[in-house]
Enzyme design. Sequence first.
Site, mmCIF file in Angstrom:
data_model
loop_
_atom_site.group_PDB
_atom_site.id
_atom_site.type_symbol
_atom_site.label_atom_id
_atom_site.label_comp_id
_atom_site.label_asym_id
_atom_site.label_seq_id
_atom_site.Cartn_x
_atom_site.Cartn_y
_atom_site.Cartn_z
ATOM 1 C CG LEU A 25 13.312 52.318 -0.924
ATOM 2 C CD1 LEU A 25 12.962 53.787 -1.148
ATOM 3 C CD2 LEU A 25 14.111 51.782 -2.098
ATOM 4 C CG ASP A 26 19.605 48.984 0.924
ATOM 5 O OD1 ASP A 26 19.024 48.279 1.760
ATOM 6 O OD2 ASP A 26 20.389 48.535 0.074
#
Length: 287
Positions: A25-26
Amino acid sequence: MSSNAALQCVRRLFERPKAGHAGTLDPFATGLLPICLGEATKFAGIPLAAHKTYEAVVTLGLATSTGDSTGAALFSGSVDGYIDRLPETLEGFRGEFDQVPPMFSALKHKGQPLYKYARAGAEVERAPRRVHIFQLDILSASKQDVTLLVRCSKGTYIRTLAHDIGVRLGCGGHLAALRRTRIGTLDVHDAVTLDSLASMNLSQRIKHVHPADLVLAELPWLGLDPLSASAVLQGRPVEGPSQGVSGMVRLYDDAGRFLGLAVRDAQGRVVPKRMCSRPLLGSRQII
């Protein structure tokens, strides 16, 4: 928090077992991050190929250098009347199309992630990738922000989608917030937050650990007799049962315990690929 930082927190809370996460995930994104512990790390790569579902907030009227709210402003435009044009614009992004990955991504060029080139001010030519958006719905819309439900194939960049929507509308746009809600059959409603885990003792945390085969739930399964189960655990191919499934399959013994991952070939043989060191509690035992 980065995905690796979240992973290390979970490792520490579970007294540092072998661990891995199934899909980065960013750092600015929230939502579902599957963490695999122990034997389950052998299968952490499987969810990477699964379809993902996101809730994305797109801010229109401003395009940025990173495609999200962390970047410098590149272009601003009027958002007047965008709501009337949005449904038709989104229709053009449903289905299969080629998407150029963003410079601010972890894709590698000559051994270095693209974001390192981007931070140095360098632009690298990127080949488009085929992606598929299965669902793209408007959840809410305000004067400048629109919240979208996106269900897509692996490799789809939502920040690029947000940018491209702004381009099509002519006003510019960027990704303001992102929440991943689903990976394959894994749903964020079945997840637990890091803060909740930290407030528990070890025995309470263990109750939130799911069987290792849960990350493979989209694959078909085969049940094996005791002799065949023993053979595949030793890495030996066996003749498969009469069940008409083929390709990648989950394997279980006659007690419903999970054995690992195999391929059933054209001759009907079951060829082990990633096996557990011993039979494990399987999700089929607790349905």
